[in-house]
Design a protein around this motif. Structure first.
Motif, PDB file in Angstrom:
ATOM      1  N   ARG A 125       3.868   9.316   2.834  1.00  0.00           N
ATOM      2  CA  ARG A 125       3.819   7.847   2.830  1.00  0.00           C
ATOM      3  C   ARG A 125       3.678   7.266   4.234  1.00  0.00           C
ATOM      4  O   ARG A 125       3.865   6.084   4.448  1.00  0.00           O
ATOM      5  CB  ARG A 125       5.081   7.298   2.158  1.00  0.00           C
ATOM      6  CG  ARG A 125       5.119   7.655   0.672  1.00  0.00           C
ATOM      7  CD  ARG A 125       6.266   7.009  -0.071  1.00  0.00           C
ATOM      8  NE  ARG A 125       6.338   5.598   0.199  1.00  0.00           N
ATOM      9  CZ  ARG A 125       7.454   4.969   0.579  1.00  0.00           C
ATOM     10  NH1 ARG A 125       8.583   5.636   0.737  1.00  0.00           N
ATOM     11  NH2 ARG A 125       7.446   3.669   0.790  1.00  0.00           N
ATOM     12  N   GLN A 140      -0.251   7.256   9.035  1.00  0.00           N
ATOM     13  CA  GLN A 140      -1.328   8.205   9.323  1.00  0.00           C
ATOM     14  C   GLN A 140      -1.996   8.744   8.060  1.00  0.00           C
ATOM     15  O   GLN A 140      -3.187   9.022   8.063  1.00  0.00           O
ATOM     16  CB  GLN A 140      -0.805   9.423  10.081  1.00  0.00           C
ATOM     17  CG  GLN A 140      -0.243   9.165  11.421  1.00  0.00           C
ATOM     18  CD  GLN A 140       0.435  10.417  11.957  1.00  0.00           C
ATOM     19  OE1 GLN A 140       0.636  11.394  11.234  1.00  0.00           O
ATOM     20  NE2 GLN A 140       0.789  10.381  13.227  1.00  0.00           N
ATOM     21  N   LYS A 141      -1.211   8.935   7.021  1.00  0.00           N
ATOM     22  CA  LYS A 141      -1.727   9.557   5.790  1.00  0.00           C
ATOM     23  C   LYS A 141      -2.400   8.553   4.858  1.00  0.00           C
ATOM     24  O   LYS A 141      -3.053   8.943   3.895  1.00  0.00           O
ATOM     25  CB  LYS A 141      -0.597  10.252   5.037  1.00  0.00           C
ATOM     26  CG  LYS A 141       0.150  11.274   5.834  1.00  0.00           C
ATOM     27  CD  LYS A 141      -0.492  12.612   5.770  1.00  0.00           C
ATOM     28  CE  LYS A 141       0.472  13.629   6.357  1.00  0.00           C
ATOM     29  NZ  LYS A 141      -0.086  14.640   7.113  1.00  0.00           N
ATOM     30  N   ALA A 142      -2.248   7.257   5.126  1.00  0.00           N
ATOM     31  CA  ALA A 142      -2.889   6.229   4.290  1.00  0.00           C
ATOM     32  C   ALA A 142      -4.405   6.288   4.490  1.00  0.00           C
ATOM     33  O   ALA A 142      -4.889   6.676   5.558  1.00  0.00           O
ATOM     34  CB  ALA A 142      -2.358   4.845   4.661  1.00  0.00           C
ATOM     35  N   ALA A 143      -5.136   5.909   3.468  1.00  0.00           N
ATOM     36  CA  ALA A 143      -6.596   5.868   3.556  1.00  0.00           C
ATOM     37  C   ALA A 143      -7.017   4.957   4.714  1.00  0.00           C
ATOM     38  O   ALA A 143      -6.317   3.996   5.039  1.00  0.00           O
ATOM     39  CB  ALA A 143      -7.186   5.360   2.246  1.00  0.00           C
ATOM     40  N   TRP A 144      -8.157   5.243   5.316  1.00  0.00           N
ATOM     41  CA  TRP A 144      -8.608   4.474   6.486  1.00  0.00           C
ATOM     42  C   TRP A 144      -8.693   2.987   6.192  1.00  0.00           C
ATOM     43  O   TRP A 144      -8.353   2.162   7.029  1.00  0.00           O
ATOM     44  CB  TRP A 144      -9.949   5.008   7.013  1.00  0.00           C
ATOM     45  CG  TRP A 144     -11.109   4.740   6.087  1.00  0.00           C
ATOM     46  CD1 TRP A 144     -11.589   5.568   5.109  1.00  0.00           C
ATOM     47  CD2 TRP A 144     -11.903   3.557   6.050  1.00  0.00           C
ATOM     48  NE1 TRP A 144     -12.632   4.959   4.459  1.00  0.00           N
ATOM     49  CE2 TRP A 144     -12.860   3.721   5.012  1.00  0.00           C
ATOM     50  CE3 TRP A 144     -11.909   2.369   6.769  1.00  0.00           C
ATOM     51  CZ2 TRP A 144     -13.790   2.754   4.694  1.00  0.00           C
ATOM     52  CZ3 TRP A 144     -12.850   1.397   6.446  1.00  0.00           C
ATOM     53  CH2 TRP A 144     -13.780   1.593   5.424  1.00  0.00           C
ATOM     54  N   TRP A 145      -9.133   2.646   4.968  1.00  0.00           N
ATOM     55  CA  TRP A 145      -9.299   1.227   4.640  1.00  0.00           C
ATOM     56  C   TRP A 145      -7.951   0.537   4.474  1.00  0.00           C
ATOM     57  O   TRP A 145      -7.814  -0.640   4.783  1.00  0.00           O
ATOM     58  CB  TRP A 145     -10.197   1.037   3.421  1.00  0.00           C
ATOM     59  CG  TRP A 145      -9.691   1.699   2.160  1.00  0.00           C
ATOM     60  CD1 TRP A 145      -9.941   2.972   1.729  1.00  0.00           C
ATOM     61  CD2 TRP A 145      -8.841   1.108   1.177  1.00  0.00           C
ATOM     62  NE1 TRP A 145      -9.295   3.206   0.551  1.00  0.00           N
ATOM     63  CE2 TRP A 145      -8.621   2.077   0.175  1.00  0.00           C
ATOM     64  CE3 TRP A 145      -8.252  -0.152   1.060  1.00  0.00           C
ATOM     65  CZ2 TRP A 145      -7.823   1.828  -0.930  1.00  0.00           C
ATOM     66  CZ3 TRP A 145      -7.458  -0.397  -0.053  1.00  0.00           C
ATOM     67  CH2 TRP A 145      -7.259   0.590  -1.037  1.00  0.00           C
ATOM     68  N   LYS A 146      -6.941   1.276   4.029  1.00  0.00           N
ATOM     69  CA  LYS A 146      -5.595   0.705   3.943  1.00  0.00           C
ATOM     70  C   LYS A 146      -5.038   0.460   5.339  1.00  0.00           C
ATOM     71  O   LYS A 146      -4.439  -0.581   5.607  1.00  0.00           O
ATOM     72  CB  LYS A 146      -4.653   1.626   3.159  1.00  0.00           C
ATOM     73  CG  LYS A 146      -4.946   1.667   1.673  1.00  0.00           C
ATOM     74  CD  LYS A 146      -3.958   2.557   0.963  1.00  0.00           C
ATOM     75  CE  LYS A 146      -4.244   2.607  -0.521  1.00  0.00           C
ATOM     76  NZ  LYS A 146      -3.257   3.458  -1.229  1.00  0.00           N
ATOM     77  N   ARG A 147      -5.227   1.423   6.245  1.00  0.00           N
ATOM     78  CA  ARG A 147      -4.766   1.250   7.628  1.00  0.00           C
ATOM     79  C   ARG A 147      -5.445   0.047   8.269  1.00  0.00           C
ATOM     80  O   ARG A 147      -4.798  -0.741   8.960  1.00  0.00           O
ATOM     81  CB  ARG A 147      -5.033   2.513   8.450  1.00  0.00           C
ATOM     82  CG  ARG A 147      -4.198   3.702   8.017  1.00  0.00           C
ATOM     83  CD  ARG A 147      -4.251   4.848   9.009  1.00  0.00           C
ATOM     84  NE  ARG A 147      -5.583   5.217   9.428  1.00  0.00           N
ATOM     85  CZ  ARG A 147      -6.320   6.197   8.907  1.00  0.00           C
ATOM     86  NH1 ARG A 147      -5.831   6.930   7.916  1.00  0.00           N
ATOM     87  NH2 ARG A 147      -7.518   6.469   9.378  1.00  0.00           N
ATOM     88  N   PHE A 179       0.808  -1.220   0.000  1.00  0.00           N
ATOM     89  CA  PHE A 179       0.000   0.000   0.000  1.00  0.00           C
ATOM     90  C   PHE A 179       0.843   1.273   0.000  1.00  0.00           C
ATOM     91  O   PHE A 179       0.311   2.376   0.105  1.00  0.00           O
ATOM     92  CB  PHE A 179      -0.956   0.015   1.187  1.00  0.00           C
ATOM     93  CG  PHE A 179      -2.106  -0.938   1.045  1.00  0.00           C
ATOM     94  CD1 PHE A 179      -2.739  -1.133  -0.170  1.00  0.00           C
ATOM     95  CD2 PHE A 179      -2.560  -1.642   2.139  1.00  0.00           C
ATOM     96  CE1 PHE A 179      -3.811  -2.003  -0.291  1.00  0.00           C
ATOM     97  CE2 PHE A 179      -3.630  -2.519   2.032  1.00  0.00           C
ATOM     98  CZ  PHE A 179      -4.252  -2.693   0.803  1.00  0.00           C
TER      99      PHE A 179
END
Length: 86
Positions: free
Chosen positions: A57, A60-67, A8
């Protein structure tokens, strides 16, 4: 969850097998790979996991679904390792 984070595009600062003092380490690109002394667990330290950062990168900055998927992958990898150690 190391592979999921990398997939991701989340920056992984360190990937370690086991805990405690470092026995071996090697920097490959942005990731420090290490093996530690105490043969329990391990960890994947992602950028922005514990502190604020401006890195685009970061975890924290990743989309919620990726987290969410990254965290679930961590739980699953822990469960699999526990089953293999029985």
């Amino acid at each position: 969850h190391f592979l999921t984070a990398k997939l991701f595009g989340v920056q992984v600062n360190e990937f370690s097998m086991f805990m405690g003092p470092v026995l071996w380490k090697k920097q490959v690109g942005e990731t420090l790979y290490s093996v530690r002394l105490i043969p329990i667990g391990g960890f994947c330290a992602m950028e922005g996991e514990d502190a604020d950062t401006d890195n685009p990168r970061s975890f924290q900055k990743a989309a919620w679904w990726k987290r969410l998927i990254i965290l679930v992958a961590g739980v699953l990898s822990y469960g699999i390792s526990r089953m293999l150690n029985k």
